[in-house]
Design a protein around this motif. Structure first.
Motif, PDB file in Angstrom:
ATOM      1  N   LYS A 178     -26.225  62.846  45.171  1.00  0.00           N
ATOM      2  CA  LYS A 178     -26.093  61.534  45.799  1.00  0.00           C
ATOM      3  C   LYS A 178     -26.754  61.540  47.178  1.00  0.00           C
ATOM      4  CE  LYS A 178     -23.378  60.108  42.434  1.00  0.00           C
ATOM      5  NZ  LYS A 178     -23.799  59.082  41.455  1.00  0.00           N
ATOM      6  N   THR A 179     -27.374  60.429  47.500  1.00  0.00           N
ATOM      7  CA  THR A 179     -27.991  60.286  48.821  1.00  0.00           C
ATOM      8  C   THR A 179     -27.576  58.954  49.428  1.00  0.00           C
ATOM      9  OG1 THR A 179     -29.991  59.310  47.852  1.00  0.00           O
ATOM     10  CG2 THR A 179     -29.989  61.696  48.215  1.00  0.00           C
ATOM     11  N   VAL A 223     -23.778  54.465  49.671  1.00  0.00           N
ATOM     12  CA  VAL A 223     -23.832  55.696  48.881  1.00  0.00           C
ATOM     13  C   VAL A 223     -22.869  55.561  47.709  1.00  0.00           C
ATOM     14  CG1 VAL A 223     -22.026  56.844  50.252  1.00  0.00           C
ATOM     15  CG2 VAL A 223     -23.708  58.228  49.014  1.00  0.00           C
ATOM     16  N   ASP A 224     -23.260  56.100  46.561  1.00  0.00           N
ATOM     17  CA  ASP A 224     -22.445  55.987  45.341  1.00  0.00           C
ATOM     18  C   ASP A 224     -21.407  57.107  45.291  1.00  0.00           C
ATOM     19  OD1 ASP A 224     -23.902  53.743  44.487  1.00  0.00           O
ATOM     20  OD2 ASP A 224     -25.440  55.022  43.583  1.00  0.00           O
ATOM     21  N   LEU A 225     -20.496  57.072  46.224  1.00  0.00           N
ATOM     22  CA  LEU A 225     -19.396  58.035  46.284  1.00  0.00           C
ATOM     23  C   LEU A 225     -18.102  57.291  46.563  1.00  0.00           C
ATOM     24  CD1 LEU A 225     -20.981  60.843  48.504  1.00  0.00           C
ATOM     25  CD2 LEU A 225     -20.544  60.975  46.041  1.00  0.00           C
TER      26      LEU A 225
END
Length: 438
Positions: free
Chosen positions: A2-3, A114-116
């Motif tokens: 992830k970035t 971010v996809d977190l």
């Protein structure tokens, strides 16, 4: 992997341009000594609010309110919208740095995503490296403020959270001033800019000893000389994976394998404001810190209890007074120096920064109470300990500990230490006790 994606960015100016200071803000010895130190990077994690409106509309509304509150805050904290500038003169030679608030693009504002989830950040024992991307001015030193913004607010969207990261040039502000700004920013946001005059206005005029200032000579001649002599190559890179571990630390220490005569030390940042005679007000806005420390051979530390070690640090604080502060300033004026990043690293030293007295959990931005406090890459090295107020309140403290992989592995393999740590974590989850020292 992830970035973090940057969605948009802009610069924010003080809402009332007429209030911007026209004269240069010349810097004190405490400020100038920080030229090659990193920015301060701290941030607050919130739960992303549920909304009946579209999520994009909700986020856009939050961003606009934050920009508006920031613009109002910069009316009072206008130095944060400026840039550093260099004064160079000949006959006699003079090289100094000051804050220029004129014709600056302003403070930087970044919207990122971010996809977190929050749990991806908070569940691991070690703070994930991606948290470093939640802050602007990554790896920048204060001298970079000639071009880089002196303040950046970065709002990073998580799937179920919002992180507000704040990077401030450490020459322009120390921890006291940093949280003064952050608290004011939050207050203005909550009151939608309608609070009227602030009760605690920042004081931007710097302190100088009698007979000195406002221009102090750094004994340099050009920018390249600063780069050559003031940025040390000795700082161990965090690319070698020192592991910051954020947790409430119980009152115990792992067994020590050092030679008994190995000298160890614990250094602490200390706020000079209240120790000067006459004292400086809390609202003094700038860098106004020095360090105090206690030292002892490792054998003596193990032979005594925690109270004995605490007493060493207590007396280091007691002996820090007006005379000690002025002696440090006089020494700097006689032979100006700039802290080098490498000099903070010592394998037998702990360096304590920040303070549990700062109001961090009192900041609100329409999303409820702060879930967690996190920091960026800045000023991290083996042996750095950052103090925060405990999330449980009641005078508790949370510690973020940064150690090399070898040292962290030694702690994690110490059964006595880890069992105590896990016991305290379990108690905290049950909310039957406050973790940490009171």
């Amino acid at each position: 992997m992830k970035t973090v994606r940057h969605i948009s960015e802009c610069f924010v100016q003080p809402k009332d341009a007429k209030t911007v200071q026209q004269k240069p803000i010349y810097l004190s010895p405490w400020d100038l000594a920080m030229l090659s130190v990193h920015y301060i990077q701290k941030g607050l994690l919130f739960v992303k609010p549920l909304t009946t409106d579209g999520e994009e509309d909700s986020i856009n509304s939050l961003l606009e309110r934050l920009k508006e509150a920031l613009s109002v805050a910069l009316v009072h904290f206008d130095t944060l919208a400026g840039r550093l500038a260099t004064l160079k003169e000949e006959n006699p030679n003079c090289y100094s740095v000051y804050i220029n608030c004129n014709n600056s693009p302003g403070a930087r504002f970044i919207h990122a995503a971010v996809d977190l989830r929050k749990s991806d950040i908070l569940s691991p024992l070690d703070v994930p490296p991606i948290v470093q991307s939640f802050f602007d001015n990554h790896k920048a030193v204060n001298h970079d403020g000639h071009i880089a913004s002196l303040l950046t607010i970065q709002v990073t969207e998580l799937v179920d959270g919002i992180f507000i990261g704040c990077s401030i040039n450490h020459m322009v502000a120390d921890g006291t001033s940093y949280w003064h700004f952050f608290n004011t920013f939050s207050k203005i946001f909550k009151e939608e800019g309608k609070s009227g005059p602030l009760s605690q206005l920042p004081i931007h005029q710097r302190w100088f000893p009698d007979g000195y200032g406002p221009i102090l000579n750094l004994s340099l001649t050009h920018h390249d000389q600063f780069r050559e002599f003031c940025i040390s190559p000795q700082k161990p890179s965090l690319e070698s994976n020192p592991r910051p571990m954020q947790s409430a630390i119980p009152p115990t220490y792992p067994h020590c394998s050092l030679p008994c005569d190995q000298q160890t030390s614990c250094k602490m940042d200390i706020n000079n404001r209240s120790w000067l005679v006459p004292p400086l007000p809390t609202e003094y806005f700038g860098s106004c810190i020095q360090t105090v420390w206690g030292t002892a051979p490792s054998g003596e530390l193990l032979a005594h209890n925690l109270g004995w070690a605490a007493a060493l640090l207590h007396w280091a604080v007691v002996e820090h007074n007006d005379m000690a502060i002025r002696q440090w300033v006089d020494s700097w004026l006689e032979s100006p120096f700039i802290y080098q990043l490498g000099q903070f690293f010592d394998p037998y030293r702990i360096m304590m920064g920040s303070s549990p007295r700062f109001d961090m959990y009192g900041n609100e931005f329409g999303m409820g109470r702060v879930v967690a406090i996190l920091s960026g890459y800045a000023n991290k090295f083996d042996g750095k300990v950052t103090l925060y107020p405990g999330s449980e309140g009641g005078g508790s403290m949370d510690l973020e500990v940064c150690l090399s992989p070898k040292s962290m592995a030694a702690i994690e393999s110490d059964e006595e230490f880890m069992s105590a740590l896990h016991m305290y974590d379990e108690i905290a989850r049950d909310k039957t006790c406050v973790i940490g020292a009171n």
